[in-house]
Design a protein around this motif. Structure first.
Motif, PDB file in Angstrom:
ATOM      1  N   VAL A  15      17.969  43.122  -0.791  1.00 37.63           N
ATOM      2  CA  VAL A  15      17.308  41.992  -0.132  1.00 37.63           C
ATOM      3  C   VAL A  15      15.794  42.059  -0.314  1.00 37.63           C
ATOM      4  N   ASN A  16      15.238  43.264  -0.277  1.00 35.98           N
ATOM      5  CA  ASN A  16      13.793  43.441  -0.385  1.00 35.98           C
ATOM      6  C   ASN A  16      13.294  43.542  -1.824  1.00 35.98           C
ATOM      7  N   ASP A  17      14.228  43.533  -2.765  1.00 37.02           N
ATOM      8  CA  ASP A  17      13.881  43.698  -4.179  1.00 37.02           C
ATOM      9  C   ASP A  17      13.015  42.531  -4.670  1.00 37.02           C
ATOM     10  N   HIS A  18      11.923  42.866  -5.339  1.00 31.59           N
ATOM     11  CA  HIS A  18      10.996  41.846  -5.844  1.00 31.59           C
ATOM     12  C   HIS A  18      11.702  40.858  -6.761  1.00 31.59           C
ATOM     13  N   ALA A  23      13.944  35.670  -8.191  1.00 24.10           N
ATOM     14  CA  ALA A  23      15.056  34.896  -8.743  1.00 24.10           C
ATOM     15  C   ALA A  23      15.409  33.722  -7.833  1.00 24.10           C
ATOM     16  N   LYS A  24      15.461  33.987  -6.536  1.00 26.44           N
ATOM     17  CA  LYS A  24      15.750  32.909  -5.580  1.00 26.44           C
ATOM     18  C   LYS A  24      14.661  31.845  -5.622  1.00 26.44           C
ATOM     19  N   LYS A  25      13.422  32.287  -5.698  1.00 27.58           N
ATOM     20  CA  LYS A  25      12.291  31.364  -5.720  1.00 27.58           C
ATOM     21  C   LYS A  25      12.305  30.486  -6.969  1.00 27.58           C
ATOM     22  N   ASP A  26      12.652  31.086  -8.122  1.00 26.34           N
ATOM     23  CA  ASP A  26      12.588  30.373  -9.394  1.00 26.34           C
ATOM     24  C   ASP A  26      13.874  29.650  -9.763  1.00 26.34           C
ATOM     25  N   GLY A  27      14.935  29.841  -8.979  1.00 24.30           N
ATOM     26  CA  GLY A  27      16.184  29.149  -9.245  1.00 24.30           C
ATOM     27  C   GLY A  27      17.122  29.856 -10.209  1.00 24.30           C
ATOM     28  N   ALA A  32      19.250  39.589 -12.918  1.00 20.70           N
ATOM     29  CA  ALA A  32      19.509  39.946 -14.312  1.00 20.70           C
ATOM     30  C   ALA A  32      18.805  39.002 -15.287  1.00 20.70           C
ATOM     31  N   ALA A  33      18.513  37.787 -14.836  1.00 18.55           N
ATOM     32  CA  ALA A  33      17.813  36.837 -15.695  1.00 18.55           C
ATOM     33  C   ALA A  33      16.501  37.425 -16.203  1.00 18.55           C
ATOM     34  N   PHE A  34      15.821  38.190 -15.351  1.00 17.87           N
ATOM     35  CA  PHE A  34      14.529  38.770 -15.736  1.00 17.87           C
ATOM     36  C   PHE A  34      14.699  39.865 -16.791  1.00 17.87           C
ATOM     37  N   LYS A  35      15.848  40.558 -16.755  1.00 17.85           N
ATOM     38  CA  LYS A  35      16.121  41.566 -17.779  1.00 17.85           C
ATOM     39  C   LYS A  35      16.203  40.901 -19.152  1.00 17.85           C
ATOM     40  N   LEU A  36      16.987  39.830 -19.220  1.00 19.97           N
ATOM     41  CA  LEU A  36      17.159  39.145 -20.505  1.00 19.97           C
ATOM     42  C   LEU A  36      15.860  38.497 -20.969  1.00 19.97           C
TER      43      LEU A  36
END
Length: 205
Positions: A15-18, A23-27, A32-36
């Motif tokens: 829950v506290n993970d940046h 991800a929630k903020k950006d939709g 995992a989206a940030f990994k790719l």
């Protein structure tokens, strides 16, 4: 079922993970989206017009990134054992990639198309038994590699999540026998304590 201290600690960290919050903020559907995105920004895998296969796609973070980056002229085929809410432009199959009938369904969708990128974020349900979990993980990676050999275009790429541990070095050796270039990627969004790394193979031998 009562939560253990470990599961409570994981949930608190999650829950506290940046990246979860971003991800929630950006939709994006998952961190995992940030990994790719980080890997693709570095390695330029998702080209406009590319045909992409996303194995272990649910909840859809990687497919979201892929369909955005390949554009309307590209194609994204996604597969997962679990249900995935629809994503515009993504052709989704729900099924077990280990089953021949599910593989056949995916191959029928592909038709004669050669794939530019096979990406596999597949992982087994974690049992807590390290040897068993590692064996299951490497089996999924091997299935992804086998599919890549059959369907990648000559200059295509295979991006696969693996756990470092037993049989890891043997799998890297097989990757090097299959691809002209094999590199290890550990994106920032991958937790430091996680044994996961991503192997990137490019150019079929």
């Amino acid at each position: 079922m009562k939560r253990t201290r470990t599961s409570k600690a994981w949930m608190q960290e999650h829950v506290n993970d940046h990246f979860v919050q971003q991800a929630k903020k950006d939709g994006w559907r998952s961190r995992a989206a940030f990994k790719l995105m980080e890997i693709d920004d570095k390695d330029k895998l998702l080209k406009r017009g590319e045909v992409v296969v996303d194995l272990g796609a649910t909840p859809g973070g990687w497919s979201q990134v892929a369909v955005e980056r390949v554009g309307d002229s590209g194609l994204v085929f996604a597969l997962d054992l679990l249900e995935m809410a629809p994503i515009r432009g993504v052709h989704f199959i729900q099924g077990d990639f280990r089953e021949e009938s599910v593989l056949a369904e995916l191959e029928n969708l592909l038709g004669a198309r050669q794939v530019g990128l096979v990406m596999s974020d597949m992982a087994p349900n974690i049992s807590g038994m390290a040897v068993t979990d590692q064996a299951r993980m490497m089996y999924l990676a091997e299935l992804g590699l086998e599919f890549s050999r059959a369907h990648l275009k000559p200059d295509g790429a295979f991006l696969v999540k693996v756990f470092q541990g037993r049989d890891y070095e043997a799998f890297v050796k097989t990757m090097r026998e299959t691809f002209c270039s094999v590199q290890v990627r550990k994106p920032e969004a991958s937790r430091d304590r996680s044994p996961e790394v991503y192997l990137l193979g490019r150019g079929l031998r």
